[in-house]
Design a protein around this motif. Structure first.
Motif, mmCIF file in Angstrom:
data_model
loop_
_atom_site.group_PDB
_atom_site.id
_atom_site.type_symbol
_atom_site.label_atom_id
_atom_site.label_comp_id
_atom_site.label_asym_id
_atom_site.label_seq_id
_atom_site.Cartn_x
_atom_site.Cartn_y
_atom_site.Cartn_z
ATOM 1 N N MET A 31 0.848 -1.191 0.000
ATOM 2 C CA MET A 31 0.000 0.000 0.000
ATOM 3 C C MET A 31 0.889 1.247 0.000
ATOM 4 S SD MET A 31 -2.666 -1.226 2.966
ATOM 5 C CE MET A 31 -1.606 -2.415 3.769
ATOM 6 N N LYS A 35 1.039 2.157 -6.980
ATOM 7 C CA LYS A 35 0.546 1.309 -8.069
ATOM 8 C C LYS A 35 -0.547 2.019 -8.879
ATOM 9 C CE LYS A 35 -0.673 -1.737 -4.978
ATOM 10 N NZ LYS A 35 -0.214 -1.048 -3.750
ATOM 11 N N THR A 36 -1.530 2.581 -8.148
ATOM 12 C CA THR A 36 -2.645 3.250 -8.824
ATOM 13 C C THR A 36 -2.143 4.484 -9.574
ATOM 14 O OG1 THR A 36 -4.115 2.470 -7.071
ATOM 15 C CG2 THR A 36 -4.919 4.303 -8.416
ATOM 16 N N ASP A 54 -9.137 -1.948 -7.305
ATOM 17 C CA ASP A 54 -9.952 -1.466 -6.177
ATOM 18 C C ASP A 54 -11.083 -0.558 -6.661
ATOM 19 O OD1 ASP A 54 -8.550 -2.830 -4.226
ATOM 20 O OD2 ASP A 54 -7.181 -1.173 -3.817
ATOM 21 N N VAL A 65 -13.992 0.219 -0.548
ATOM 22 C CA VAL A 65 -13.213 -0.952 -0.115
ATOM 23 C C VAL A 65 -13.312 -1.132 1.403
ATOM 24 C CG1 VAL A 65 -10.841 -1.805 0.163
ATOM 25 C CG2 VAL A 65 -11.622 -1.032 -2.078
ATOM 26 N N PHE A 69 -14.643 -4.445 3.521
ATOM 27 C CA PHE A 69 -13.906 -5.091 4.616
ATOM 28 C C PHE A 69 -14.768 -5.146 5.876
ATOM 29 C CE2 PHE A 69 -9.365 -6.155 4.074
ATOM 30 C CZ PHE A 69 -9.167 -5.792 2.748
ATOM 31 N N PHE A 77 -13.655 -9.699 0.761
ATOM 32 C CA PHE A 77 -12.993 -8.806 -0.198
ATOM 33 C C PHE A 77 -12.100 -9.608 -1.139
ATOM 34 C CE2 PHE A 77 -9.279 -6.293 -1.472
ATOM 35 C CZ PHE A 77 -9.901 -5.259 -2.151
ATOM 36 N N ARG A 78 -11.344 -10.562 -0.584
ATOM 37 C CA ARG A 78 -10.401 -11.343 -1.410
ATOM 38 C C ARG A 78 -11.123 -12.181 -2.464
ATOM 39 N NH1 ARG A 78 -6.342 -8.248 -0.636
ATOM 40 N NH2 ARG A 78 -5.698 -8.069 1.533
ATOM 41 N N GLY A 99 -4.536 -4.260 -5.799
ATOM 42 C CA GLY A 99 -4.411 -3.875 -4.398
ATOM 43 C C GLY A 99 -3.186 -4.582 -3.813
ATOM 44 N N GLY A 100 -2.633 -4.002 -2.754
ATOM 45 C CA GLY A 100 -1.386 -4.520 -2.189
ATOM 46 C C GLY A 100 -1.454 -5.952 -1.675
ATOM 47 N N GLY A 101 -2.671 -6.414 -1.322
ATOM 48 C CA GLY A 101 -2.801 -7.740 -0.742
ATOM 49 C C GLY A 101 -3.105 -8.836 -1.754
ATOM 50 N N ARG A 138 -7.305 2.602 3.904
ATOM 51 C CA ARG A 138 -6.598 1.317 3.826
ATOM 52 C C ARG A 138 -6.839 0.544 5.119
ATOM 53 N NH1 ARG A 138 -4.909 5.070 -0.103
ATOM 54 N NH2 ARG A 138 -3.551 4.061 -1.615
ATOM 55 N N PRO A 139 -7.886 -0.311 5.134
ATOM 56 C CA PRO A 139 -8.231 -0.986 6.389
ATOM 57 C C PRO A 139 -7.117 -1.865 6.946
ATOM 58 C CG PRO A 139 -9.609 -1.758 4.547
ATOM 59 C CD PRO A 139 -8.826 -0.611 4.044
ATOM 60 N N LEU A 140 -6.148 -2.261 6.111
ATOM 61 C CA LEU A 140 -5.079 -3.125 6.621
ATOM 62 C C LEU A 140 -3.795 -2.352 6.939
ATOM 63 C CD1 LEU A 140 -5.548 -6.411 4.560
ATOM 64 C CD2 LEU A 140 -6.464 -5.788 6.795
ATOM 65 N N ARG A 154 5.089 -9.876 3.294
ATOM 66 C CA ARG A 154 4.671 -9.942 1.888
ATOM 67 C C ARG A 154 5.836 -9.854 0.914
ATOM 68 N NH1 ARG A 154 -0.557 -5.979 1.497
ATOM 69 N NH2 ARG A 154 -1.975 -7.148 2.859
HETATM 70 O O1 LIG Z 1 -2.622 -4.337 1.030
HETATM 71 C C1 LIG Z 1 -3.841 -4.660 1.123
HETATM 72 O O2 LIG Z 1 -4.196 -5.714 1.660
HETATM 73 C C2 LIG Z 1 -4.851 -3.746 0.550
HETATM 74 C C3 LIG Z 1 -4.456 -2.731 -0.281
HETATM 75 C C4 LIG Z 1 -5.378 -1.740 -0.837
HETATM 76 O O3 LIG Z 1 -4.943 -1.295 -2.120
HETATM 77 P P1 LIG Z 1 -3.638 -0.371 -2.354
HETATM 78 O O4 LIG Z 1 -2.439 -1.260 -2.258
HETATM 79 O O5 LIG Z 1 -3.829 0.164 -3.716
HETATM 80 O O6 LIG Z 1 -3.638 0.668 -1.301
HETATM 81 C C5 LIG Z 1 -6.784 -2.338 -0.953
HETATM 82 O O7 LIG Z 1 -6.820 -3.332 -1.960
HETATM 83 C C6 LIG Z 1 -7.221 -2.920 0.349
HETATM 84 O O8 LIG Z 1 -7.299 -1.880 1.286
HETATM 85 C C7 LIG Z 1 -6.283 -4.023 0.862
#
Ligand SMILES: O=C(O)C1=C[C@@H](OP(=O)(O)O)[C@@H](O)[C@H](O)C1
Ligand SMILES: Nc1ncnc2c1ncn2[C@@H]1O[C@H](COP(=O)(O)OP(=O)(O)O)[C@@H](O)[C@H]1O
Ligand SMILES: [Mg+2]
Length: 195
Positions: A31, A35-36, A54, A65, A69, A77-78, A99-101, A138-140, A154
């Protein structure tokens, strides 16, 4: 008195580079890696299309997003993320910011590795935090210590899927986009011709 008539060929509109992608290009990374932003900038630079997973999910679900969550949990979400990721390997090649995850699920890592060219934008958790103005989106990304741990966990997953790694530390979005463009050209993924 007659005006001079122009000679030669009629006036052409200014030439602009027309680009083609031979395969989809996926942006991965933590995050705040950009990327975006980088995917959008590169799309403008090269007149090609980009999609942000996203943003696409938010439109599809008509929810932010963070609300997905809150209501469906990370697993919910996944599930959606995997479904939309698959869509963009099947369609015409374009720039796809993930997204980062996205790398957490083995299934997604296989889709990424088999589905296109993967650009890993590298950033430290510390620099990422300073870039993101509203962490509630960014909830995570809860706090810096936790983000450092998540980022370290990661790292091998990003490296596993990456075809190219770009260190973004201290670089502007424009500079990173230009670096990605050059890598994609060198690898024969991005073709630029004069219209
Ligand atoms: O790293 C993650 O798990 C996440 C990254 C977010 O996207 P960005 O990486 O674009 O912020 C988004 O998909 C979500 O909040 C979960
Ligand atoms: N290279 C950079 N330098 C400074 N700020 C950046 C850079 N890349 C992105 N940002 C900023 O960081 C925030 C997160 O960027 P974003 O593109 O959404 O990252 P990601 O999609 O990887 O989470 C945005 O406010 C963006 O403007
Ligand atoms: Mg993003």
């Amino acid at each position: 008195m007659t005006k001079n008539t122009p000679t030669g060929s009629p006036k052409q509109p200014p030439k602009r580079p027309a680009c083609t992608l031979s395969r989809p290009v996926f942006f991965v990374g933590f995050m705040g890696a950009g990327k975006t932003s980088v995917s959008r900038r590169l799309a403008r630079m090269c007149h090609i299309s980009s999609i942000d997973l996203d943003t696409y999910i938010e439109r599809r679900e008509d929810k932010k997003v963070k609300d997905i969550f809150a209501e469906a949990g990370e697993d919910g979400f996944r599930e959606i993320e995997t479904a939309v990721l698959r869509e963009f390997t099947a369609n015409d090649p374009l720039l796809v910011s993930c997204g980062g995850g996205v790398v957490k699920r083995p299934e997604n890592r296989e889709i990424l590795k088999g589905g296109g060219f993967v650009v890993y934008l590298k950033v430290s958790a510390d620099e990422a935090q300073s870039r993101i103005s509203d962490l509630s989106t960014r909830p995570l990304f809860n706090d810096l210590d936790q983000a450092r741990r998540t980022s370290a966990e990661r790292l091998p997953l990003y490296e596993e899927v990456a075809d190219a790694v770009i260190d973004t530390a201290g670089k502007s979005v424009g500079r990173i986009a230009a670096e990605v463009r050059d890598v994609l050209k060198k690898e024969g993924i991005l073709w630029q011709s004069q219209e």
